[in-house]
Enzyme design. Structure first.
Site, mmCIF file in Angstrom:
data_model
loop_
_atom_site.group_PDB
_atom_site.id
_atom_site.type_symbol
_atom_site.label_atom_id
_atom_site.label_comp_id
_atom_site.label_asym_id
_atom_site.label_seq_id
_atom_site.Cartn_x
_atom_site.Cartn_y
_atom_site.Cartn_z
ATOM 1 N N ASN A 199 29.259 -8.681 98.053
ATOM 2 C CA ASN A 199 28.864 -7.471 97.340
ATOM 3 C C ASN A 199 29.556 -7.283 95.993
ATOM 4 O OD1 ASN A 199 26.786 -6.413 98.902
ATOM 5 N ND2 ASN A 199 28.271 -5.906 100.494
ATOM 6 N N GLU B 91 30.383 -13.424 106.430
ATOM 7 C CA GLU B 91 31.666 -13.413 105.708
ATOM 8 C C GLU B 91 32.717 -12.935 106.702
ATOM 9 O OE1 GLU B 91 31.860 -12.178 101.058
ATOM 10 O OE2 GLU B 91 31.002 -10.661 102.340
ATOM 11 N N SER C 289 30.547 -3.325 104.465
ATOM 12 C CA SER C 289 30.074 -4.092 103.311
ATOM 13 C C SER C 289 31.143 -4.221 102.241
ATOM 14 C CB SER C 289 28.900 -3.368 102.656
ATOM 15 O OG SER C 289 27.810 -3.334 103.500
ATOM 16 N N HIS D 77 31.227 -9.713 108.540
ATOM 17 C CA HIS D 77 30.192 -9.129 107.684
ATOM 18 C C HIS D 77 28.907 -9.944 107.754
ATOM 19 C CE1 HIS D 77 28.883 -7.895 103.348
ATOM 20 N NE2 HIS D 77 28.319 -7.142 104.264
HETATM 21 N N1 CAA Z 1 14.391 -8.251 110.746
HETATM 22 C C1 CAA Z 1 14.301 -9.403 111.425
HETATM 23 N N2 CAA Z 1 13.562 -10.450 110.995
HETATM 24 C C2 CAA Z 1 12.885 -10.307 109.849
HETATM 25 C C3 CAA Z 1 12.931 -9.113 109.087
HETATM 26 C C4 CAA Z 1 13.720 -8.056 109.590
HETATM 27 N N3 CAA Z 1 13.861 -6.887 108.921
HETATM 28 N N4 CAA Z 1 12.143 -9.269 107.994
HETATM 29 C C5 CAA Z 1 11.630 -10.518 108.059
HETATM 30 N N5 CAA Z 1 12.083 -11.133 109.165
HETATM 31 C C6 CAA Z 1 11.779 -12.514 109.583
HETATM 32 C C7 CAA Z 1 10.315 -12.711 109.896
HETATM 33 O O1 CAA Z 1 10.034 -12.373 111.240
HETATM 34 C C8 CAA Z 1 10.138 -14.194 109.629
HETATM 35 O O2 CAA Z 1 10.630 -14.923 110.744
HETATM 36 P P1 CAA Z 1 10.029 -16.354 111.146
HETATM 37 O O3 CAA Z 1 10.400 -17.308 110.044
HETATM 38 O O4 CAA Z 1 10.727 -16.643 112.432
HETATM 39 O O5 CAA Z 1 8.556 -16.198 111.268
HETATM 40 C C9 CAA Z 1 11.108 -14.484 108.467
HETATM 41 O O6 CAA Z 1 12.042 -13.386 108.476
HETATM 42 C C10 CAA Z 1 10.390 -14.518 107.126
HETATM 43 O O7 CAA Z 1 9.687 -13.295 106.994
HETATM 44 P P2 CAA Z 1 8.364 -13.084 106.154
HETATM 45 O O8 CAA Z 1 7.608 -14.382 106.084
HETATM 46 O O9 CAA Z 1 7.646 -11.884 106.672
HETATM 47 O O10 CAA Z 1 8.890 -12.623 104.745
HETATM 48 P P3 CAA Z 1 9.670 -13.398 103.636
HETATM 49 O O11 CAA Z 1 9.423 -14.850 103.625
HETATM 50 O O12 CAA Z 1 9.416 -12.593 102.433
HETATM 51 O O13 CAA Z 1 11.206 -13.206 104.055
HETATM 52 C C11 CAA Z 1 13.249 -12.043 103.952
HETATM 53 C C12 CAA Z 1 11.757 -11.959 104.320
HETATM 54 C C13 CAA Z 1 13.936 -13.072 104.848
HETATM 55 C C14 CAA Z 1 13.834 -10.659 104.226
HETATM 56 C C15 CAA Z 1 13.372 -12.479 102.447
HETATM 57 O O14 CAA Z 1 12.611 -11.619 101.640
HETATM 58 C C16 CAA Z 1 14.796 -12.495 101.943
HETATM 59 O O15 CAA Z 1 15.553 -13.430 102.165
HETATM 60 N N6 CAA Z 1 15.178 -11.415 101.209
HETATM 61 C C17 CAA Z 1 16.524 -11.259 100.669
HETATM 62 C C18 CAA Z 1 17.448 -10.784 101.762
HETATM 63 C C19 CAA Z 1 18.853 -10.617 101.277
HETATM 64 O O16 CAA Z 1 19.217 -10.845 100.128
HETATM 65 N N7 CAA Z 1 19.706 -10.185 102.212
HETATM 66 C C20 CAA Z 1 21.088 -9.875 101.912
HETATM 67 C C21 CAA Z 1 21.187 -8.403 101.624
HETATM 68 S S1 CAA Z 1 22.821 -7.948 101.146
HETATM 69 C C22 CAA Z 1 23.627 -7.790 102.603
HETATM 70 O O17 CAA Z 1 23.091 -7.888 103.675
HETATM 71 C C23 CAA Z 1 25.081 -7.473 102.497
HETATM 72 C C24 CAA Z 1 25.438 -6.065 102.324
HETATM 73 O O18 CAA Z 1 26.559 -5.735 102.700
HETATM 74 C C25 CAA Z 1 24.586 -5.051 101.670
HETATM 75 P P1 NAD Z 2 22.125 2.632 109.199
HETATM 76 O O1 NAD Z 2 22.165 3.945 108.498
HETATM 77 O O2 NAD Z 2 20.829 1.912 109.372
HETATM 78 O O3 NAD Z 2 22.753 2.788 110.690
HETATM 79 C C1 NAD Z 2 23.984 3.400 110.979
HETATM 80 C C2 NAD Z 2 23.911 3.903 112.429
HETATM 81 O O4 NAD Z 2 25.226 4.306 112.838
HETATM 82 C C3 NAD Z 2 22.994 5.116 112.621
HETATM 83 O O5 NAD Z 2 22.063 4.844 113.657
HETATM 84 C C4 NAD Z 2 23.958 6.250 113.021
HETATM 85 O O6 NAD Z 2 23.388 7.157 113.962
HETATM 86 C C5 NAD Z 2 25.101 5.466 113.649
HETATM 87 N N1 NAD Z 2 26.393 6.143 113.648
HETATM 88 C C6 NAD Z 2 26.959 6.858 112.623
HETATM 89 N N2 NAD Z 2 28.181 7.289 112.998
HETATM 90 C C7 NAD Z 2 28.386 6.845 114.282
HETATM 91 C C8 NAD Z 2 29.464 6.951 115.220
HETATM 92 N N3 NAD Z 2 30.570 7.621 114.907
HETATM 93 N N4 NAD Z 2 29.323 6.377 116.431
HETATM 94 C C9 NAD Z 2 28.192 5.702 116.779
HETATM 95 N N5 NAD Z 2 27.145 5.562 115.914
HETATM 96 C C10 NAD Z 2 27.251 6.118 114.692
HETATM 97 O O7 NAD Z 2 23.195 1.705 108.454
HETATM 98 P P2 NAD Z 2 23.216 0.109 108.301
HETATM 99 O O8 NAD Z 2 22.431 -0.278 107.122
HETATM 100 O O9 NAD Z 2 22.928 -0.505 109.628
HETATM 101 O O10 NAD Z 2 24.748 -0.126 107.916
HETATM 102 C C11 NAD Z 2 25.773 -0.080 108.886
HETATM 103 C C12 NAD Z 2 27.030 -0.739 108.347
HETATM 104 O O11 NAD Z 2 26.734 -2.108 108.012
HETATM 105 C C13 NAD Z 2 27.617 -0.115 107.084
HETATM 106 O O12 NAD Z 2 29.021 -0.232 107.114
HETATM 107 C C14 NAD Z 2 27.018 -0.972 105.994
HETATM 108 O O13 NAD Z 2 27.787 -0.958 104.814
HETATM 109 C C15 NAD Z 2 27.066 -2.341 106.644
HETATM 110 N N6 NAD Z 2 26.115 -3.322 106.119
HETATM 111 C C16 NAD Z 2 24.880 -2.928 105.720
HETATM 112 C C17 NAD Z 2 23.989 -3.884 105.227
HETATM 113 C C18 NAD Z 2 22.605 -3.498 104.791
HETATM 114 O O14 NAD Z 2 21.922 -4.297 104.161
HETATM 115 N N7 NAD Z 2 22.116 -2.322 105.108
HETATM 116 C C19 NAD Z 2 24.361 -5.231 105.182
HETATM 117 C C20 NAD Z 2 25.638 -5.607 105.638
HETATM 118 C C21 NAD Z 2 26.522 -4.634 106.093
#
Ligand code: CAA
Ligand code: NAD
Length: 283
Positions: A190, A152, A119, A140
């Site tokens: 991020n 990304e 991330s 990403h």
């Molecule tokens: N896994 C897989 N599919 C999922 C899911 C999950 N965890 N949660 C929901 N879905 C699917 C559902 O099955 C549904 O699919 P269909 O359209 O095919 O029926 C669809 O998503 C919509 O779901 P819902 O109607 O139940 O719920 P919703 O309309 O509230 O949408 C959401 C759910 C798509 C998660 C929406 O709330 C959303 O877009 N949230 C924001 C997500 C976001 O910002 N993601 C980026 C996070 S940051 C990141 O990822 C980067 C990082 O490095 C941290």
């Molecule tokens: P998570 O905690 O759900 O899963 C991580 C998994 O990796 C666990 O099942 C753990 O057992 C396994 N693991 C740890 N060390 C390992 C190793 N050496 N070999 C094999 N398996 C190992 O974490 P996550 O949310 O899936 O995040 C995973 C990566 O993706 C991180 O780098 C995170 O920053 C990135 N990421 C996360 C998100 C998010 O929304 N959570 C979005 C984009 C990117």
């Protein structure tokens, strides 16, 4: 180069989603986790999601069976020995990622591309621990992977144009939209998202409003699909803290300091949805 065999390392919420979209796109996928329990959970989650897609009429029963048959699970990293592409999605820790990339460099064929779903961590530093830094890249995905269109693609300073092009082509084959990004802390996604989430946590910490009310403001006031605290729980509070630390250290600017309340929750093991408790309870 033709990419046909893929390994995804880490069967958590990101790794399982990544493995699913590759299998749906027709690639042979090995999902790896060091814990058998995590692997079983990851594979059963994929099976459930594919079954739901059939129920909703988004894929046929035959397509679902074929996609699932292209997937296998393993706890052995050595099984990457015939892979053309590996995507690492383990915990957001530089030490862990570096040790995985060193091992992958020894195990995988010379032509293989090694991608990380990190991330925020520097791709350039991860690439430097291998003997093929030109074949290392950031891929990403966003959470939930099967739903979110963006990937990304982050170039390390060493990444070759051939590697970049192969990953851009693969992203399109997965039916996702690539955006090219340079290797800076937090990339684009991020660097912008996480300070907003951190600020939402400060708002609760300072007693300005409850988590529910902060989320309502951003959902109803700004049309965000999830409020920032619900989203933080969904991402994982440990991951949010790691990312804020990378931004804080990487830019050396106090505006990125992680909120003490975020640190406290992570210390308590309140990691959000995946642990059953974060800003909300999921029990
Ligand atoms: N896994 C897989 N599919 C999922 C899911 C999950 N965890 N949660 C929901 N879905 C699917 C559902 O099955 C549904 O699919 P269909 O359209 O095919 O029926 C669809 O998503 C919509 O779901 P819902 O109607 O139940 O719920 P919703 O309309 O509230 O949408 C959401 C759910 C798509 C998660 C929406 O709330 C959303 O877009 N949230 C924001 C997500 C976001 O910002 N993601 C980026 C996070 S940051 C990141 O990822 C980067 C990082 O490095 C941290
Ligand atoms: P998570 O905690 O759900 O899963 C991580 C998994 O990796 C666990 O099942 C753990 O057992 C396994 N693991 C740890 N060390 C390992 C190793 N050496 N070999 C094999 N398996 C190992 O974490 P996550 O949310 O899936 O995040 C995973 C990566 O993706 C991180 O780098 C995170 O920053 C990135 N990421 C996360 C998100 C998010 O929304 N959570 C979005 C984009 C990117």
């Amino acid at each position: 180069m033709t990419i046909q065999n893929v390994m995804v390392i880490g069967a958590g919420q990101m790794g399982a989603g990544i493995a699913q979209v590759f299998a749906q796109a027709g690639l042979q996928v090995k999902l790896n986790d060091m814990k058998q329990e995590a692997l079983d959970k990851g594979l059963s989650g994929i099976e459930k999601r594919l079954a739901r897609a059939v129920e909703k009429g988004k894929m046929t029963d035959g397509e679902q069976k074929e996609a699932f048959a292209r997937l296998s699970g393993t706890t052995k990293l050595e099984d990457a020995s015939d892979c053309d592409l590996v995507i690492e999605a383990v915990v957001e820790s530089m030490d862990v990622k570096e040790s995985v990339f060193k091992r992958l460099d020894e195990i995988t064929p010379k032509h293989a591309i090694l991608a990380t779903n990190t991330s925020s961590l520097p791709i350039t530093e991860i690439a430097a621990v291998t003997n093929r830094p030109d074949q290392v890249i950031g891929m990403h995905f966003m959470n939930p992977v099967p739903v979110m269109k963006l990937v990304e693609i982050i170039r390390a300073i060493q990444t070759s144009d051939e590697t970049y092009q192969a990953i851009e082509d693969m992203t399109k084959r997965l039916n996702k939209s690539p955006v090219e990004v340079e290797d800076f802390p937090g990339f684009v996604s991020n660097r912008i998202l996480m300070p907003m989430i951190n600020e939402a946590i400060y708002t609760v910490y300072e007693g300005v409003a409850s988590p529910e009310d902060v989320d309502t403001v951003m959902k109803l006031g700004m049309n965000h699909p999830m409020g920032p605290l619900t989203l933080a729980d969904f991402i994982g509070l440990d991951t949010c803290l790691y990312i804020m630390e990378v931004l804080h250290e990487g830019f050396g600017d106090s505006k990125y300091r992680p909120c003490p309340l975020l640190r406290k929750y992570v210390k308590a093991g309140w990691l959000g949805k995946k642990s059953g408790r974060g800003f909300y309870s999921y029990e």
